[in-house]
Structures are given as structure tokens and as C-alpha cells.
Design a protein around this motif. Structure first.
Motif, PDB file in Angstrom:
ATOM      1  N   ASP A   1       0.851  -1.199   0.000  1.00  0.00           N
ATOM      2  CA  ASP A   1       0.000   0.000   0.000  1.00  0.00           C
ATOM      3  C   ASP A   1       0.887   1.249   0.000  1.00  0.00           C
ATOM      4  N   SER A   2       1.794   1.286   0.975  1.00  0.00           N
ATOM      5  CA  SER A   2       2.709   2.428   1.061  1.00  0.00           C
ATOM      6  C   SER A   2       3.970   1.968   1.790  1.00  0.00           C
ATOM      7  N   THR A   3       5.131   2.303   1.254  1.00  0.00           N
ATOM      8  CA  THR A   3       6.376   1.894   1.928  1.00  0.00           C
ATOM      9  C   THR A   3       6.502   2.593   3.288  1.00  0.00           C
ATOM     10  N   ASN A   4       5.898   3.786   3.426  1.00  0.00           N
ATOM     11  CA  ASN A   4       5.906   4.449   4.742  1.00  0.00           C
ATOM     12  C   ASN A   4       5.088   3.630   5.746  1.00  0.00           C
ATOM     13  N   ASN A   5       3.918   3.128   5.297  1.00  0.00           N
ATOM     14  CA  ASN A   5       3.097   2.299   6.198  1.00  0.00           C
ATOM     15  C   ASN A   5       3.858   1.040   6.601  1.00  0.00           C
TER      16      ASN A   5
ATOM     17  N   SER B   1       5.692  -1.033  -6.885  1.00  0.00           N
ATOM     18  CA  SER B   1       4.484  -0.197  -7.024  1.00  0.00           C
ATOM     19  C   SER B   1       3.824  -0.042  -5.662  1.00  0.00           C
ATOM     20  N   GLN B   2       3.005   1.004  -5.549  1.00  0.00           N
ATOM     21  CA  GLN B   2       2.250   1.223  -4.312  1.00  0.00           C
ATOM     22  C   GLN B   2       0.779   1.391  -4.685  1.00  0.00           C
ATOM     23  N   THR B   3      -0.082   0.780  -3.884  1.00  0.00           N
ATOM     24  CA  THR B   3      -1.518   0.921  -4.168  1.00  0.00           C
ATOM     25  C   THR B   3      -2.117   2.110  -3.415  1.00  0.00           C
ATOM     26  N   GLY B   4      -1.403   2.578  -2.392  1.00  0.00           N
ATOM     27  CA  GLY B   4      -1.913   3.717  -1.615  1.00  0.00           C
ATOM     28  C   GLY B   4      -0.788   4.655  -1.250  1.00  0.00           C
ATOM     29  N   GLY B   5       0.002   5.023  -2.243  1.00  0.00           N
ATOM     30  CA  GLY B   5       1.116   5.946  -1.990  1.00  0.00           C
ATOM     31  C   GLY B   5       0.580   7.260  -1.428  1.00  0.00           C
ATOM     32  N   ARG B   6       1.207   7.723  -0.357  1.00  0.00           N
ATOM     33  CA  ARG B   6       0.703   8.926   0.306  1.00  0.00           C
ATOM     34  C   ARG B   6       1.658  10.101   0.162  1.00  0.00           C
ATOM     35  N   GLY B   7       1.075  11.303   0.067  1.00  0.00           N
ATOM     36  CA  GLY B   7       1.870  12.524   0.044  1.00  0.00           C
ATOM     37  C   GLY B   7       1.499  13.376   1.248  1.00  0.00           C
ATOM     38  N   ARG B   8       2.050  14.581   1.285  1.00  0.00           N
ATOM     39  CA  ARG B   8       1.708  15.492   2.387  1.00  0.00           C
ATOM     40  C   ARG B   8       0.265  15.965   2.256  1.00  0.00           C
ATOM     41  N   LEU B   9      -0.274  16.451   3.347  1.00  0.00           N
ATOM     42  CA  LEU B   9      -1.599  17.062   3.389  1.00  0.00           C
ATOM     43  C   LEU B   9      -2.684  16.125   2.849  1.00  0.00           C
TER      44      LEU B   9
ATOM     45  N   SER C   1      -2.551  11.851  -2.430  1.00  0.00           N
ATOM     46  CA  SER C   1      -2.005  10.547  -2.811  1.00  0.00           C
ATOM     47  C   SER C   1      -0.797  10.766  -3.726  1.00  0.00           C
ATOM     48  N   PHE C   2       0.041   9.740  -3.822  1.00  0.00           N
ATOM     49  CA  PHE C   2       1.205   9.827  -4.702  1.00  0.00           C
ATOM     50  C   PHE C   2       1.106   8.685  -5.711  1.00  0.00           C
ATOM     51  N   ILE C   3       0.965   9.038  -6.988  1.00  0.00           N
ATOM     52  CA  ILE C   3       0.800   8.032  -8.039  1.00  0.00           C
ATOM     53  C   ILE C   3       2.071   7.179  -8.107  1.00  0.00           C
TER      54      ILE C   3
ATOM     55  N   VAL D   1       7.838  22.675   0.851  1.00  0.00           N
ATOM     56  CA  VAL D   1       8.875  22.202   1.724  1.00  0.00           C
ATOM     57  C   VAL D   1       9.443  20.854   1.246  1.00  0.00           C
ATOM     58  N   ASN D   2       8.773  20.197   0.308  1.00  0.00           N
ATOM     59  CA  ASN D   2       9.143  18.794   0.095  1.00  0.00           C
ATOM     60  C   ASN D   2       9.118  18.284  -1.344  1.00  0.00           C
ATOM     61  N   ASP D   3       9.022  19.160  -2.308  1.00  0.00           N
ATOM     62  CA  ASP D   3       8.926  18.669  -3.682  1.00  0.00           C
ATOM     63  C   ASP D   3      10.121  19.128  -4.522  1.00  0.00           C
TER      64      ASP D   3
ATOM     65  N   LEU E   1       7.618  21.310 -13.330  1.00  0.00           N
ATOM     66  CA  LEU E   1       6.760  20.152 -13.043  1.00  0.00           C
ATOM     67  C   LEU E   1       7.390  19.310 -11.928  1.00  0.00           C
ATOM     68  N   LYS E   2       6.521  18.751 -11.091  1.00  0.00           N
ATOM     69  CA  LYS E   2       7.018  17.975  -9.950  1.00  0.00           C
ATOM     70  C   LYS E   2       7.514  16.603 -10.404  1.00  0.00           C
ATOM     71  N   ILE E   3       8.748  16.285 -10.031  1.00  0.00           N
ATOM     72  CA  ILE E   3       9.272  14.949 -10.375  1.00  0.00           C
ATOM     73  C   ILE E   3       9.541  14.109  -9.123  1.00  0.00           C
TER      74      ILE E   3
ATOM     75  N   GLY F   1       8.665  13.765  -4.635  1.00  0.00           N
ATOM     76  CA  GLY F   1       8.049  14.242  -3.391  1.00  0.00           C
ATOM     77  C   GLY F   1       8.635  13.471  -2.208  1.00  0.00           C
ATOM     78  N   ILE F   2       8.632  14.137  -1.075  1.00  0.00           N
ATOM     79  CA  ILE F   2       9.189  13.523   0.151  1.00  0.00           C
ATOM     80  C   ILE F   2       8.143  13.607   1.254  1.00  0.00           C
ATOM     81  N   LEU F   3       7.957  12.495   1.943  1.00  0.00           N
ATOM     82  CA  LEU F   3       7.029  12.485   3.078  1.00  0.00           C
ATOM     83  C   LEU F   3       7.754  11.931   4.298  1.00  0.00           C
TER      84      LEU F   3
ATOM     85  N   GLY G   1      10.064   8.962   3.428  1.00  0.00           N
ATOM     86  CA  GLY G   1       9.502   8.361   2.211  1.00  0.00           C
ATOM     87  C   GLY G   1       9.840   9.219   1.002  1.00  0.00           C
ATOM     88  N   ILE G   2      10.330   8.565  -0.033  1.00  0.00           N
ATOM     89  CA  ILE G   2      10.740   9.293  -1.247  1.00  0.00           C
ATOM     90  C   ILE G   2      10.054   8.685  -2.464  1.00  0.00           C
ATOM     91  N   GLY G   3       9.391   9.521  -3.231  1.00  0.00           N
ATOM     92  CA  GLY G   3       8.760   9.075  -4.476  1.00  0.00           C
ATOM     93  C   GLY G   3       9.374   9.865  -5.616  1.00  0.00           C
TER      94      GLY G   3
HETATM   95  C1  BTN Z   1       4.254  14.444  -1.515  1.00  0.00           C
HETATM   96  O1  BTN Z   1       4.086  14.481  -2.732  1.00  0.00           O
HETATM   97  O2  BTN Z   1       3.670  15.243  -0.753  1.00  0.00           O
HETATM   98  C2  BTN Z   1       5.182  13.426  -0.945  1.00  0.00           C
HETATM   99  C3  BTN Z   1       5.156  12.140  -1.704  1.00  0.00           C
HETATM  100  C4  BTN Z   1       5.954  11.036  -1.056  1.00  0.00           C
HETATM  101  C5  BTN Z   1       5.767   9.744  -1.791  1.00  0.00           C
HETATM  102  C6  BTN Z   1       6.620   8.644  -1.235  1.00  0.00           C
HETATM  103  S1  BTN Z   1       6.611   7.217  -2.261  1.00  0.00           S
HETATM  104  C7  BTN Z   1       7.357   6.276  -1.033  1.00  0.00           C
HETATM  105  C8  BTN Z   1       6.728   6.687   0.283  1.00  0.00           C
HETATM  106  N1  BTN Z   1       5.501   5.959   0.514  1.00  0.00           N
HETATM  107  C9  BTN Z   1       4.436   6.741   0.534  1.00  0.00           C
HETATM  108  O3  BTN Z   1       3.266   6.359   0.708  1.00  0.00           O
HETATM  109  N2  BTN Z   1       4.804   8.010   0.319  1.00  0.00           N
HETATM  110  C10 BTN Z   1       6.232   8.136   0.146  1.00  0.00           C
END
Ligand code: BTN
Length: 249
Positions: free
Chosen positions: A22-26, A45-53, A56-58, A108-110, A116-118, A120-122, A138-140
Motif C-alpha cells: 500500500d505504502s512503503t511508509n506504512n 508499485s504502491q496501491t496507496g502511496g501517500r503525500g503530504r496534506l 495521494s502519490f501516483i 517544503v518537500n517537492d 513540473l514535480k518529479i 516528493g518527500i514524506l 519516504g521518497i517518491g
Molecule cells: C508528496 O508528494 O507530498 C510526498 C510524496 C511522497 C511519496 C513517497 S513514495 C514512497 C513513500 N511511501 C508513501 O506512501 N509516500 C512516500
């Protein structure tokens, strides 16, 4: 691939490679509940990648690097808020060795390339009894060609710089740079590097502060990586929030 990544990493770090999560952070949070050693979790791949606020992170299969570092650094609580910005400088330094164009860090994190955003860091942390129990970085990073929804304003290194990078080597270089830069989180070189690469400097931005919108001009950061914005001729210091580019007509 597990073995290959380890080859590039200088520090003693356990590497876990997953096909899908779902998410490597989880995943790191789960490990963090038990006794742990410094660990890097990488997923194809992540099925529920998360970003700040709450965003989601594709994280489509093999289109990028989706990884989290679980660490237990000796760090004061006041220093934890600097981690995301320092890691943004670490990644920018590594990518700059491959990409000719200037990379920018959007507070603060992109990380941005060609507007264009390449990347993101969480960063997430667990604090117990006033002490840092663990840190999850977490780095995407978008590597390969992808079509992103328009509202995401994102792209990939391949689409913006026309290059394909060796994933394992890049992961190793990023981890090494992050570990090195976090050794002295208060080093003022981190601040000057961030300032040099700061996205939207001296530009008009929309600032979201406690759900209220303000228009201001980005003036830089202070030595705590807090954002300085001029709003109605007053310089305000922002420790958390979001800035959005104001598109001039
Ligand atoms: C953002 O865009 O606000 C931060 C995105 C961070 C994405 C990475 S991908 C690996 C790790 N796992 C997550 O669910 N999020 C971070």
C-alpha cells in the motif's frame, strides 16, 4: 535487485524489496512497532502511496522509485522538522549529477524540473516520552514516461530530461547522500544549497495558512528552513503549510 541495491549503499542498512505494497511508509511504521535496525523498503508499485496534506502519490509499477528509510537517528526534537528540507537537498544534489537543467526545490518537500514535480518527500516520525523513537523518510521519484492528471502538475525525469537512470545505483546514491547529510543536520551548507535551488523565489504565491488563502512574495527561508513570505508588506515566517504558484494573466 535486493543484492544489487545493497552493493551501492555505504552504511549498514537492511534492504527489503517488495513487488507491491500500500505504502512503503506504512510498511516501515509496522516494522517500527517492533525492535528494528535501520531499514530501507523499496517497492515496485504502491496501491496507496501517500503525500503530504492527505494527498495521494501516483506509484505505478516500475515507473519510479518508491522507497522509505526507517532510521533511528540521534536527533533533537527541534531538528526533526528540518529533515524533509535536508533530504530534498540530498536528492537534488544526486540528480544534478545526471541532469543538465536546474532542479528546483519547492518548499517544503517537492523537487521540480521544467516547472513540473518529479519528486516528493514524506517524512513521518514517532515521538515517545519527548524522544524521537523513529523517523520514516519516504521518497517518491518519477523516472519513466507517464501521463499524469493535469491537476497533479507532475512529470518524470525521462519526459523532462530525456534520460533513463539505473534505478539500483540511483537508490544507493540517494541513500548515501541522505545518510551523509543527516549526520550534521544543522550544517548551514544545507540552508545555502536549499536557497540556491529554491523554487518560486521572489515570485507571487498563494499561501495556505490554517485554511486561509493569502497572496505573498516568496523571500527565502531562515536558518530553521521556515519559509519567509512578504504579505501586505509584512515579512511573515511560515513553519508549515503550502505555497501555490500564482499564474499571471
Ligand atoms: C508528496 O508528494 O507530498 C510526498 C510524496 C511522497 C511519496 C513517497 S513514495 C514512497 C513513500 N511511501 C508513501 O506512501 N509516500 C512516500
Amino acid at each position: 535487485m535486493n543484492h544489487t541495491i545493497k552493493k551501492y549503499i555505504n552504511d549498514e542498512i537492511k534492504v527489503i524489496l517488495l513487488d507491491e505494497v500500500d505504502s512503503t511508509n506504512n510498511y516501515c511504521k509496522e516494522i517500527g512497532k517492533k525492535e528494528f535496525i535501520n531499514t530501507l523498503v523499496v517497492a515496485k508499485s504502491q496501491t496507496g502511496g501517500r503525500g503530504r496534506l492527505g494527498r495521494s502519490f501516483i506509484s505505478k509499477k516500475d515507473k519510479g522509485i518508491y522507497m522509505s528509510l526507517l532510521l533511528n537517528p540521534q536527533m533533537k526534537l527541534s531538528e526533526v522538522s528540518k529533515v524533509t528540507c535536508v533530504v530534498a537537498t540530498s536528492i537534488t544534489k544526486v540528480l544534478s549529477n545526471y541532469i543538465d537543467k536546474t532542479l528546483f526545490i519547492k518548499w517544503v518537500n517537492d523537487i521540480y524540473l521544467n516547472d513540473l514535480k518529479i519528486c516528493g518527500i514524506l517524512t513521518e516520525s514517532k515521538i515517545e516520552n519527548n524522544q524521537l523513537k523513529y523517523l520514516i523518510i519516504g521518497i517518491g521519484l518519477n523516472l519513466e514516461h507517464q501521463v499524469f492528471p493535469e491537476d497533479v502538475n507532475a512529470s518524470s525525469i525521462y519526459d523532462e530530461a530525456g534520460i533513463q537512470l539505473n534505478k539500483e545505483e540511483l537508490i544507493g546514491k540517494i541513500v548515501n547522500q541522505v545518510m551523509n547529510d543527516l549526520k550534521d543536520i544543522n550544517d548551514l551548507n544545507h540552508i545555502s544549497y536549499f536557497k540556491k535551488h529554491m523554487y518560486l523565489l521572489e515570485e507571487s504565491v498563494e499561501l495556505l495558512l490554517q485554511n486561509r488563502k493569502h497572496i505573498g512574495i516568496v523571500k527565502g527561508i531562515n536558518d530553521n528552513f521556515e519559509l519567509l513570505v512578504e504579505v501586505n508588506k509584512n515579512l511573515i515566517t511560515v513553519s508549515s503549510g503550502e505555497i501555490l504558484k500564482v499564474n499571471r494573466l
